[in-house]
Scaffold this motif. Structure first.
Motif, PDB file in Angstrom:
ATOM      1  N   ASP A  56       0.861  -1.195   0.000  1.00 56.91           N
ATOM      2  CA  ASP A  56       0.000   0.000   0.000  1.00 56.91           C
ATOM      3  C   ASP A  56       0.893   1.240   0.000  1.00 56.91           C
ATOM      4  N   THR A  57       0.518   2.237  -0.767  1.00 54.82           N
ATOM      5  CA  THR A  57       1.301   3.477  -0.847  1.00 54.82           C
ATOM      6  C   THR A  57       1.196   4.291   0.446  1.00 54.82           C
ATOM      7  N   ASN A  58       0.160   4.058   1.218  1.00 55.00           N
ATOM      8  CA  ASN A  58      -0.079   4.857   2.429  1.00 55.00           C
ATOM      9  C   ASN A  58       0.590   4.185   3.632  1.00 55.00           C
ATOM     10  N   PRO A  59       1.658   4.825   4.184  1.00 58.33           N
ATOM     11  CA  PRO A  59       2.377   4.196   5.312  1.00 58.33           C
ATOM     12  C   PRO A  59       1.514   4.011   6.549  1.00 58.33           C
ATOM     13  N   GLU A  60       0.473   4.825   6.684  1.00 58.62           N
ATOM     14  CA  GLU A  60      -0.400   4.671   7.864  1.00 58.62           C
ATOM     15  C   GLU A  60      -1.161   3.356   7.807  1.00 58.62           C
ATOM     16  N   PHE A  61      -1.561   2.942   6.601  1.00 60.82           N
ATOM     17  CA  PHE A  61      -2.245   1.653   6.477  1.00 60.82           C
ATOM     18  C   PHE A  61      -1.275   0.508   6.767  1.00 60.82           C
ATOM     19  N   SER A  63       1.352   0.605   8.746  1.00 58.94           N
ATOM     20  CA  SER A  63       1.573   0.565  10.205  1.00 58.94           C
ATOM     21  C   SER A  63       0.368  -0.046  10.905  1.00 58.94           C
ATOM     22  N   TYR A  64      -0.816   0.332  10.453  1.00 56.33           N
ATOM     23  CA  TYR A  64      -2.030  -0.185  11.081  1.00 56.33           C
ATOM     24  C   TYR A  64      -2.102  -1.716  10.956  1.00 56.33           C
ATOM     25  N   LEU A  65      -1.769  -2.225   9.768  1.00 55.89           N
ATOM     26  CA  LEU A  65      -1.808  -3.687   9.583  1.00 55.89           C
ATOM     27  C   LEU A  65      -0.782  -4.364  10.486  1.00 55.89           C
ATOM     28  N   LYS A  66       0.416  -3.759  10.558  1.00 54.01           N
ATOM     29  CA  LYS A  66       1.469  -4.348  11.411  1.00 54.01           C
ATOM     30  C   LYS A  66       1.032  -4.394  12.871  1.00 54.01           C
ATOM     31  N   GLU A  67       0.372  -3.327  13.307  1.00 49.57           N
ATOM     32  CA  GLU A  67      -0.026  -3.232  14.715  1.00 49.57           C
ATOM     33  C   GLU A  67      -1.255  -4.083  15.045  1.00 49.57           C
ATOM     34  N   SER A  68      -2.173  -4.199  14.082  1.00 52.46           N
ATOM     35  CA  SER A  68      -3.458  -4.835  14.413  1.00 52.46           C
ATOM     36  C   SER A  68      -3.534  -6.316  14.040  1.00 52.46           C
ATOM     37  N   ILE A  69      -2.589  -6.792  13.214  1.00 57.62           N
ATOM     38  CA  ILE A  69      -2.648  -8.212  12.827  1.00 57.62           C
ATOM     39  C   ILE A  69      -1.355  -8.903  13.259  1.00 57.62           C
ATOM     40  N   ASP A  70      -1.520  -9.870  14.163  1.00 56.46           N
ATOM     41  CA  ASP A  70      -0.371 -10.602  14.672  1.00 56.46           C
ATOM     42  C   ASP A  70      -0.315 -11.955  13.953  1.00 56.46           C
ATOM     43  N   ASP A  71       0.383 -11.987  12.833  1.00 58.58           N
ATOM     44  CA  ASP A  71       0.445 -13.212  12.025  1.00 58.58           C
ATOM     45  C   ASP A  71       1.769 -13.206  11.279  1.00 58.58           C
ATOM     46  N   GLU A  72       2.611 -14.210  11.559  1.00 59.15           N
ATOM     47  CA  GLU A  72       3.954 -14.259  10.952  1.00 59.15           C
ATOM     48  C   GLU A  72       3.917 -14.416   9.440  1.00 59.15           C
ATOM     49  N   ARG A  73       2.776 -14.834   8.912  1.00 60.14           N
ATOM     50  CA  ARG A  73       2.689 -15.027   7.455  1.00 60.14           C
ATOM     51  C   ARG A  73       2.487 -13.712   6.719  1.00 60.14           C
ATOM     52  N   LEU A  74       2.158 -12.655   7.470  1.00 63.79           N
ATOM     53  CA  LEU A  74       1.854 -11.361   6.848  1.00 63.79           C
ATOM     54  C   LEU A  74       3.106 -10.489   6.729  1.00 63.79           C
ATOM     55  N   VAL A  75       3.330  -9.959   5.506  1.00 62.71           N
ATOM     56  CA  VAL A  75       4.451  -9.046   5.256  1.00 62.71           C
ATOM     57  C   VAL A  75       3.868  -7.739   4.695  1.00 62.71           C
ATOM     58  N   PRO A  76       3.563  -6.761   5.562  1.00 60.61           N
ATOM     59  CA  PRO A  76       3.002  -5.501   5.070  1.00 60.61           C
ATOM     60  C   PRO A  76       4.118  -4.575   4.572  1.00 60.61           C
ATOM     61  N   VAL A  77       3.946  -4.056   3.365  1.00 60.39           N
ATOM     62  CA  VAL A  77       4.978  -3.226   2.743  1.00 60.39           C
ATOM     63  C   VAL A  77       4.358  -1.893   2.314  1.00 60.39           C
ATOM     64  N   THR A  78       5.089  -0.794   2.557  1.00 63.28           N
ATOM     65  CA  THR A  78       4.678   0.499   2.007  1.00 63.28           C
ATOM     66  C   THR A  78       5.373   0.658   0.661  1.00 63.28           C
ATOM     67  N   GLY A  79       4.595   0.868  -0.383  1.00 67.74           N
ATOM     68  CA  GLY A  79       5.159   1.015  -1.724  1.00 67.74           C
ATOM     69  C   GLY A  79       4.036   1.008  -2.733  1.00 67.74           C
TER      70      GLY A  79
END
Ligand SMILES: C[S@@+](CC[C@H](N)C(=O)[O-])C[C@H]1O[C@@H](n2cnc3c(N)ncnc32)[C@H](O)[C@@H]1O
Length: 122
Positions: A56-61, A63-79
């Motif tokens: 997602d281009t929006n860094p706030e989204f 950060s929100y995913l990183k903070e609200s979803i605790d799952d090692e399979r998830l790799v949230p990237v800003t870009g």
């Protein structure tokens, strides 16, 4: 850039994710996850050894995913989704098995909207 004031509905989520071959999807890429309307249902359906890269281009989204979803399979990237090849290769990841786009196409320049994903090699 968000392109919508309401998140996707459960009916749309079930319909779009109903097309996924979960057993053979080891790398799932989601463009434009926003607050994670699709991200959570994807993780619920995904195999334990699979990975989900959200871009997602929006860094706030991000950060929100990183903070609200605790799952090692998830790799949230800003870009930008336009840089998906570099984002995956920088992380040593292979080509995606499935790509889901939540992008508002109305906000993309024509060259990005018509670009084809890279083809699987080998
Ligand atoms: C309509 S929201 C989708 C939200 C969620 N996926 C849903 O369906 O409810 C579009 C999202 O795309 C993101 N976005 C817009 N242009 C983008 C781009 N070029 N690459 C990645 N994300 C982008 C926005 O920041 C926003 O989070």
């Amino acid at each position: 850039m968000v392109g919508s004031i309401i998140p996707s509905s459960k009916i749309l989520i079930d319909k779009m994710l109903g097309r996924v071959d979960w057993e053979n999807t080891k790398l799932f890429v989601e463009y434009g996850p926003g607050v994670g309307t699709f991200t959570r249902p994807i993780l619920e359906r995904m195999a334990p050894d699979a990975k989900l890269v959200t871009i997602d281009t929006n860094p706030e989204f991000t950060s929100y995913l990183k903070e609200s979803i605790d799952d090692e399979r998830l790799v949230p990237v800003t870009g930008s989704a336009a840089d998906v090849e570099k984002i995956l290769s920088d992380r040593g990841l292979p080509d995606a098995d499935f790509v889901l786009s939540g992008l508002p196409f109305s906000t993309l320049p024509p060259v990005s909207a018509t670009r084809s994903p890279r083809r699987r090699r080998g």
